[in-house]
Design a protein around this motif. Structure first.
Motif, short mmCIF file in Angstrom:
data_model
loop_
_atom_site.label_atom_id
_atom_site.label_comp_id
_atom_site.label_asym_id
_atom_site.label_seq_id
_atom_site.Cartn_x
_atom_site.Cartn_y
_atom_site.Cartn_z
N VAL A 193 -44.59 30.22 48.08
CA VAL A 193 -43.25 29.71 48.38
C VAL A 193 -42.75 28.83 47.23
O VAL A 193 -41.60 28.95 46.78
N LEU A 194 -43.62 27.95 46.74
CA LEU A 194 -43.24 27.03 45.66
C LEU A 194 -42.96 27.78 44.36
O LEU A 194 -42.06 27.41 43.60
N CYS A 195 -43.73 28.83 44.10
CA CYS A 195 -43.49 29.65 42.90
C CYS A 195 -42.12 30.31 42.95
O CYS A 195 -41.39 30.35 41.95
N PHE A 196 -41.76 30.84 44.12
CA PHE A 196 -40.45 31.46 44.27
C PHE A 196 -39.36 30.42 44.04
O PHE A 196 -38.39 30.65 43.29
N ALA A 197 -39.50 29.25 44.67
CA ALA A 197 -38.51 28.18 44.51
C ALA A 197 -38.40 27.74 43.06
O ALA A 197 -37.29 27.49 42.55
N SER A 198 -39.53 27.64 42.38
CA SER A 198 -39.52 27.24 40.97
C SER A 198 -38.83 28.27 40.10
O SER A 198 -38.15 27.92 39.11
N GLY A 199 -38.98 29.55 40.44
CA GLY A 199 -38.30 30.60 39.71
C GLY A 199 -36.78 30.51 39.86
O GLY A 199 -36.03 30.67 38.88
N VAL A 200 -36.33 30.23 41.07
CA VAL A 200 -34.88 30.05 41.32
C VAL A 200 -34.37 28.88 40.49
O VAL A 200 -33.32 28.96 39.84
N SER A 201 -35.10 27.78 40.51
CA SER A 201 -34.70 26.58 39.77
C SER A 201 -34.68 26.84 38.26
O SER A 201 -33.76 26.41 37.55
N ALA A 202 -35.70 27.53 37.77
CA ALA A 202 -35.79 27.80 36.33
C ALA A 202 -34.59 28.61 35.85
O ALA A 202 -34.00 28.32 34.80
N LEU A 203 -34.20 29.62 36.61
CA LEU A 203 -33.05 30.43 36.22
C LEU A 203 -31.77 29.62 36.22
O LEU A 203 -30.90 29.80 35.36
N ASN A 204 -31.61 28.71 37.19
CA ASN A 204 -30.42 27.86 37.20
C ASN A 204 -30.33 27.04 35.91
O ASN A 204 -29.23 26.80 35.41
N CYS A 205 -31.48 26.63 35.38
CA CYS A 205 -31.50 25.78 34.19
C CYS A 205 -31.17 26.54 32.91
O CYS A 205 -30.96 25.90 31.87
N THR A 206 -31.10 27.85 32.96
CA THR A 206 -30.83 28.62 31.75
C THR A 206 -29.33 28.76 31.46
O THR A 206 -28.95 29.35 30.45
#
Length: 323
Positions: free
Chosen positions: A291-304
């Motif tokens: 779950v945390l990996c998925f959430a981190s992926g969403v966050s990482a893309l927002n930062c790009t």
């Protein structure tokens, strides 16, 4: 039928600086308008992750309020829980960057999103919400904090309650009263997500793991701490601490990163059928890590990309396949 993930809180207009508009003193002078607000950003991100999402707020009938309502409809967010406030104005926030971190100047005294009353909340919110997300500056002003607490008390045990304080200490006028409100919210919430900066203000002098354990004792079933480039710490009540690293990406800026993380967290829990406290308490460390990996992926893309601009579901899936 409880099917909605409902976000209740502020919606406002962010004015983001344009890099090309620089004053001779080095300050940005040109800004572009964006729909914003922490809780609003979570709703947009959830909708883009293809979750049935509703937003509850009091909205002005001025130019900016009309824009926000239209924006929600375009993002396919359910607007039935919006309460119109004729003759009021919309909160405005100017965002700039200092020392690599976003800074915010808010102009919202008497604005519509601070004026929500408990008796204005549609009954359908209580019958159709299975996950509720709340927090941020909506707990700082006017009658809205008490309206939010009323919603939490009615939904406790009937829907999963998610809280992101997303603190803005410079906006806190009565620290003692605000800390008491936070304690009440922690005791009602099932999930609490905080940044390491939030934790430092809430529990000064405690390390992240100590603060995580202390917060779990306040009542939540799951506590998550985001630590920027240092990754994520999380634990459910009675379980071990789970650590997840960040995804390395080229960062445009970090505005909305925590909001996108919250949306990814709630979307993945929902997809796993974890929409009540008992199921959350039974989450395995392996499931929590996923779950945390998925959430981190969403966050990482927002930062790009600049501003709070959460990704579409297909973008997240493609990104995680390559990671």
């Amino acid at each position: 039928m409880r099917r909605l993930i409902t976000c209740v809180g502020e919606c406002l207009i962010d004015f983001m600086p344009l890099a090309e508009g620089q004053h001779s003193l080095g300050y940005g002078v040109d800004f572009r308008m964006y729909a914003g607000g922490s809780i609003f950003n979570v709703a947009v991100a959830l909708a883009r992750l293809e979750q049935p999402t509703a937003f509850a707020c009091k909205v002005a009938d001025d130019y900016f309020g009309q824009y926000l309502r239209t924006y929600m409809q375009r993002e396919q967010i359910d607007t039935r829980f919006l309460v119109e406030a004729p003759g009021t104005r919309t909160t405005l926030a100017f965002v700039a960057e200092q020392d690599g971190h976003p800074t915010f100047s808010f102009y919202g005294e008497g604005a519509a999103d601070a004026l929500l009353m408990a008796n204005e909340i549609p009954e359908a919110l209580y019958t159709e919400t299975r996950i509720l997300h709340f927090g941020s500056i909506s707990l700082l002003r006017g009658s809205t904090p008490q309206a939010v607490l009323h919603i939490l008390e009615r939904l406790r045990g009937k829907a999963l309650l998610s809280f992101d304080p997303n603190l803005r200490p410079n906006l806190v006028q009565d620290e003692q009263a605000y800390r008491e409100l936070l304690r009440r919210a922690f005791s009602l919430a099932d999930i609490v997500k905080c940044s390491d900066a939030d934790m430092e203000w809430i529990y000064p002098g405690l390390g992240n793991e100590e603060a995580l354990a202390e917060l779990l004792r306040q009542g939540p079933a799951l506590v998550v701490i985001t630590r920027g480039g240092h990754g994520v710490l999380a634990a459910r009540i009675g379980g071990p601490v789970v650590r997840v690293p960040v995804f390395p990406v080229e960062i445009a800026d970090t505005v909305g990163a925590g909001d996108s993380f919250c949306a990814g967290l709630l979307a993945r829990l929902s997809e796993l059928g974890i929409d009540e406290r008992g199921r959350l308490e039974s989450l395995t460390p392996e499931q929590l890590s996923q779950v945390l990996c998925f959430a981190s992926g969403v966050s990482a893309l927002n930062c790009t990309r600049p501003g709070a601009n959460p990704p579409q579901r297909a973008e997240v899936e493609a990104f995680l396949r390559k990671a």
